[in-house]
Design a protein around this motif. Sequence first.
Motif, short mmCIF file in Angstrom:
data_model
loop_
_atom_site.label_atom_id
_atom_site.label_comp_id
_atom_site.label_asym_id
_atom_site.label_seq_id
_atom_site.Cartn_x
_atom_site.Cartn_y
_atom_site.Cartn_z
N ARG A 1 1.10 -1.02 0.40
CA ARG A 1 -0.20 -0.18 0.45
C ARG A 1 1.02 1.46 0.03
N ALA A 2 1.74 0.97 0.26
CA ALA A 2 2.67 2.04 0.53
C ALA A 2 3.11 2.94 -0.53
N VAL A 3 4.37 1.85 -1.15
CA VAL A 3 4.65 1.60 -2.39
C VAL A 3 3.52 2.14 -3.79
N ASP A 4 2.98 1.65 -3.61
CA ASP A 4 1.65 2.28 -4.72
C ASP A 4 1.24 3.84 -4.06
N ARG A 5 1.57 4.19 -2.86
CA ARG A 5 0.21 5.94 -2.66
C ARG A 5 1.87 6.48 -2.97
N LEU A 6 3.41 6.12 -2.26
CA LEU A 6 4.07 7.12 -1.96
C LEU A 6 4.59 7.06 -4.12
N LEU A 7 4.79 5.57 -4.58
CA LEU A 7 5.70 6.11 -5.81
C LEU A 7 4.80 5.41 -6.88
N ILE A 8 3.88 4.93 -6.99
CA ILE A 8 3.43 4.20 -8.47
C ILE A 8 2.13 5.13 -8.95
N GLU A 9 1.68 5.37 -7.98
CA GLU A 9 0.35 6.81 -8.04
C GLU A 9 1.26 8.15 -8.89
N PRO A 10 2.22 8.57 -8.21
CA PRO A 10 2.95 9.75 -9.48
C PRO A 10 3.44 9.18 -10.18
N LEU A 11 4.51 7.66 -10.22
CA LEU A 11 4.81 7.33 -11.28
C LEU A 11 3.50 7.30 -12.63
N VAL A 12 2.04 7.28 -12.13
CA VAL A 12 1.11 7.02 -13.68
C VAL A 12 1.00 8.38 -13.75
N ALA A 13 0.92 9.59 -12.64
CA ALA A 13 0.22 10.67 -12.77
C ALA A 13 1.38 11.40 -14.08
#
Length: 227
Positions: free
Chosen positions: A56-68
């Motif tokens: 969840r931390a990786v998704d929120r902190l890293l993956i979301e910004p990479l997609v954005a």
Amino acid sequence: MTTREFSDRLKRRAKKADVPVPGPLLEQLEAYFRLLEAWNAKINLTALDLRGDADRAVDRLLIEPLVAARHIDQAAKHVIDIGSGGGSPAIPMKLARPDVAFTLVEAKTRKCAFLREAGRHLKVDLRVETARYEVLLSRPEFHEAFDVVTMRAVRVDPRVLLGLQAFLRAGGELLLFRGAAGVEVQSAVMPLFVERGTYTLVESLQSRLVVLQKRQIGQPIFLPPAI
């Protein structure tokens, strides 16, 4: 979590979100995550469990910004992030788009100290402003100076939108990170912005990116039909 475990986890989460993470970027993202983890043990940078719920931390902190980051126009040169906190989404977006200049706005002094240290540690140029964004609106150099405004976890209402649009050049875009229960913004959009679209960030989090474009002079306003 070892480097190998972190790498495998990030690659797996990135593949699930269909976002590429080349080797150099992966190393920088790990360096940021490790620094955040170390500082978070001393000051409250994020409420996420960086160890016990790492997916969840990786998704929120890293993956979301990479997609954005894929939604930042290729011609964009200047981005301002409002309420930067522990550096996400701004820092991962900067790592994904090193060609873009980022200004991070955060009111809390200790969080700003972390943001500056993150810039030094990662060897990336981050401009950090210790202030509420409303204060910056009184500084002429911030007026219509940015191509993109990003914001997460802040309530959106007409007053907020009025302030944020002042940072944007005509035609610039506002990127709003919204959770599953995020407040809809359509009713507050007119007449400041055109809604460009809402995009999925991470399916498991039901997170979305709402993209609004600042209206240009003379651009017509299309109101929904009366029911």
